[in-house]
Design a protein around this motif. Structure first.
Motif, PDB file in Angstrom:
ATOM      1  N   ALA A  47     -14.355  19.238  45.856  1.00 55.18           N
ATOM      2  CA  ALA A  47     -15.780  19.169  46.176  1.00 55.18           C
ATOM      3  C   ALA A  47     -16.495  20.386  45.605  1.00 55.18           C
ATOM      4  N   ALA A  48     -17.795  20.248  45.327  1.00 54.50           N
ATOM      5  CA  ALA A  48     -18.568  21.329  44.704  1.00 54.50           C
ATOM      6  C   ALA A  48     -18.502  22.617  45.516  1.00 54.50           C
ATOM      7  N   ALA A  49     -18.676  22.519  46.832  1.00 55.17           N
ATOM      8  CA  ALA A  49     -18.632  23.714  47.676  1.00 55.17           C
ATOM      9  C   ALA A  49     -17.245  24.346  47.663  1.00 55.17           C
ATOM     10  N   GLU A  50     -16.214  23.497  47.618  1.00 57.08           N
ATOM     11  CA  GLU A  50     -14.841  23.995  47.604  1.00 57.08           C
ATOM     12  C   GLU A  50     -14.535  24.708  46.287  1.00 57.08           C
ATOM     13  N   ARG A  51     -15.103  24.250  45.198  1.00 56.10           N
ATOM     14  CA  ARG A  51     -14.860  24.895  43.901  1.00 56.10           C
ATOM     15  C   ARG A  51     -15.307  26.358  43.923  1.00 56.10           C
ATOM     16  N   LYS A  52     -16.491  26.607  44.457  1.00 60.76           N
ATOM     17  CA  LYS A  52     -17.005  27.981  44.509  1.00 60.76           C
ATOM     18  C   LYS A  52     -16.208  28.825  45.488  1.00 60.76           C
ATOM     19  N   ARG A  53     -15.851  28.240  46.623  1.00 59.47           N
ATOM     20  CA  ARG A  53     -15.084  28.995  47.624  1.00 59.47           C
ATOM     21  C   ARG A  53     -13.723  29.385  47.077  1.00 59.47           C
ATOM     22  N   LEU A  54     -13.064  28.455  46.379  1.00 59.50           N
ATOM     23  CA  LEU A  54     -11.732  28.738  45.840  1.00 59.50           C
ATOM     24  C   LEU A  54     -11.767  29.836  44.785  1.00 59.50           C
ATOM     25  N   LEU A  55     -12.829  29.892  44.006  1.00 58.98           N
ATOM     26  CA  LEU A  55     -12.914  30.929  42.994  1.00 58.98           C
ATOM     27  C   LEU A  55     -12.891  32.310  43.647  1.00 58.98           C
ATOM     28  N   GLY A  56     -13.565  32.445  44.768  1.00 59.11           N
ATOM     29  CA  GLY A  56     -13.560  33.718  45.474  1.00 59.11           C
ATOM     30  C   GLY A  56     -12.192  34.080  46.011  1.00 59.11           C
ATOM     31  N   ILE A  57     -11.410  33.072  46.394  1.00 58.60           N
ATOM     32  CA  ILE A  57     -10.064  33.322  46.923  1.00 58.60           C
ATOM     33  C   ILE A  57      -9.068  33.620  45.809  1.00 58.60           C
ATOM     34  N   LEU A  58      -9.172  32.892  44.702  1.00 60.10           N
ATOM     35  CA  LEU A  58      -8.164  32.996  43.646  1.00 60.10           C
ATOM     36  C   LEU A  58      -8.430  34.115  42.640  1.00 60.10           C
ATOM     37  N   ALA A  59      -9.686  34.463  42.439  1.00 63.98           N
ATOM     38  CA  ALA A  59     -10.006  35.486  41.438  1.00 63.98           C
ATOM     39  C   ALA A  59      -9.236  36.786  41.652  1.00 63.98           C
ATOM     40  N   PRO A  60      -9.077  37.293  42.898  1.00 63.02           N
ATOM     41  CA  PRO A  60      -8.314  38.528  43.096  1.00 63.02           C
ATOM     42  C   PRO A  60      -6.818  38.391  42.779  1.00 63.02           C
ATOM     43  N   LEU A  61      -6.334  37.142  42.648  1.00 66.79           N
ATOM     44  CA  LEU A  61      -4.906  36.918  42.376  1.00 66.79           C
ATOM     45  C   LEU A  61      -4.610  36.732  40.888  1.00 66.79           C
ATOM     46  N   VAL A  62      -5.639  36.822  40.057  1.00 69.94           N
ATOM     47  CA  VAL A  62      -5.431  36.631  38.615  1.00 69.94           C
ATOM     48  C   VAL A  62      -4.507  37.721  38.081  1.00 69.94           C
ATOM     49  N   GLU A  63      -3.415  37.267  37.480  1.00 70.74           N
ATOM     50  CA  GLU A  63      -2.403  38.208  36.970  1.00 70.74           C
ATOM     51  C   GLU A  63      -1.468  37.457  36.033  1.00 70.74           C
ATOM     52  N   ALA A  64      -1.292  37.970  34.847  1.00 70.97           N
ATOM     53  CA  ALA A  64      -0.388  37.353  33.873  1.00 70.97           C
ATOM     54  C   ALA A  64       1.062  37.627  34.282  1.00 70.97           C
ATOM     55  N   PRO A  65       2.010  36.714  33.962  1.00 70.70           N
ATOM     56  CA  PRO A  65       1.828  35.549  33.091  1.00 70.70           C
ATOM     57  C   PRO A  65       1.481  34.266  33.848  1.00 70.70           C
ATOM     58  N   GLY A  66       1.595  34.267  35.186  1.00 66.52           N
ATOM     59  CA  GLY A  66       1.376  33.034  35.925  1.00 66.52           C
ATOM     60  C   GLY A  66       2.597  32.143  35.840  1.00 66.52           C
ATOM     61  N   PHE A  67       2.793  31.499  34.727  1.00 64.41           N
ATOM     62  CA  PHE A  67       3.983  30.667  34.516  1.00 64.41           C
ATOM     63  C   PHE A  67       4.988  31.440  33.673  1.00 64.41           C
ATOM     64  N   THR A  68       6.214  31.510  34.174  1.00 67.36           N
ATOM     65  CA  THR A  68       7.259  32.253  33.469  1.00 67.36           C
ATOM     66  C   THR A  68       8.179  31.344  32.659  1.00 67.36           C
TER      67      THR A  68
END
Length: 343
Positions: A244-265
């Motif tokens: 859902a549109a509201a969920e998309r924005k909320r998830l970005l706030g939750i996931l952005a601090p977890l951005v870290e390479a490589p993600g998939f090994t």
């Protein structure tokens, strides 16, 4: 017959239902994971039509040779093209055939030869049998199959017992795509959804190994899913979207601090793929901390064939518990036929 060589025949199709019919008068068959096809032979000419009306014979020369080698010289049959590879069916090997280079098709027909799984009989000799009930067409199909004696021409199992159909789903370890039900008193109704089908309900707990943003960058468009392989590496296995549109924005706030390479090994997303219509698509890798449960239908070569449905977040589950052994065990036609025959 000549018309059937140059004009596609629409197969009888199935409507999705929540449960198999319980009243008597039904025949149950497994739902195979391949290309639905109508095969036509008239003397020395053969045509193989896809469900969408696309000619398939040029992509499967070994099936053309199989049909030309049949004892019967004039027939129309309904079935499924499947490609066994090792102990399983490979939908990926089927997709690889849809290639314009004749040399590649010829090579693949030798390396991964296809088989034809018979479902129904539409014509034999000069007789159109589509108006006959299934209770008469099935014995005729069995006699047709028995007369051919080819390992590449298979006969789909069937049962009139609902308990058998339920047992197939339970005992096949989820490897079946589903079960199709056909009325015994029904003629062959090409182009109509006159059958019923129940599909398997499957789910898996996956690590969120990355995500893709919405076009404007303001939210999360899709979650990229991963499972740990036998070597302990996180493989990209698919995606889930439909947020859902509201969920998309909320998830970005939750996931952005977890951005870290490589993600998939292990296997990672990146360039063009069957999931992004051949286009490059940027994605952001994540630390392996978040787990979601998703619903899926089919697995092809260790990946979800289609987009999955997000069922719930799993904060109670450790990421390292999300392994590839959750996926359904692929099964060969011979193995499944043996399983069904044992019942």
């Amino acid at each position: 017959m000549i018309d059937a060589l140059v004009k596609p025949i629409a197969p009888m199709e199935a409507r999705l239902v929540s449960a198999l019919p319980e009243e008597p008068g039904w025949q149950f068959e497994p739902k195979w994971d391949g290309f639905r096809a109508i095969a036509v032979r008239d003397g020395e000419r053969v045509a193989i039509w896809s469900k969408s009306g696309r000619p398939l014979d040029r992509y499967f020369p070994e099936l053309v040779a199989l049909l030309l080698g049949a004892a019967s010289t004039r027939f129309i049959v309904d079935g499924e093209i499947v490609v066994p590879r090792g102990n399983a069916l490979s939908f990926g090997a089927l997709q690889a055939r849809l290639h314009p280079a004749p040399s590649r098709i010829a090579r693949l027909s030798r390396e991964t030869p296809a088989q034809f799984m018979l479902f129904d009989l539409l014509r034999l000799g000069d007789e159109d049998v589509t108006s006959r009930p299934l209770a008469e067409r099935r014995p005729a199909l069995e006699a047709f199959h028995a007369a051919e004696g080819s390992a590449a021409l298979l006969l789909s199992p069937c049962s009139h017992d609902l308990a058998d159909a339920r047992a197939w789903l339970a005992e096949a370890g989820g490897a079946l795509d589903g079960v199709v039900a056909k009325r015994l008193d029904q003629p062959y109704l090409g182009g109509e959804r006159a059958m019923a089908k129940v599909k398997q309900r499957r789910s898996a707990d996956c690590v969120v190994g990355g995500f893709r943003r919405t076009p404007d960058g303001s939210g999360v468009a899709s979650l990229l899913l991963g499972l740990y392989n036998d070597e302990g590496r996180l493989d990209h296995v698919g995606f889930t979207s439909g947020l859902a549109a509201a969920e998309r924005k909320r998830l970005l706030g939750i996931l952005a601090p977890l951005v870290e390479a490589p993600g998939f090994t292990g296997k990672a997303p990146g360039g063009p793929s069957r999931w992004n219509d051949g286009k490059e698509s940027e994605w952001s890798p994540l630390r392996a901390e978040c787990v979601v449960e998703v619903g899926y239908d089919q697995v092809t070569d260790g990946r979800f064939r289609h987009g999955t449905k997000l069922l719930r977040w799993r904060p109670d589950k450790r990421p390292d518990q999300c392994t590839t052994d959750q996926l359904v065990r692929e099964i060969s036609p011979a193995e499944l036929i043996t399983l069904m025959g044992a019942r």
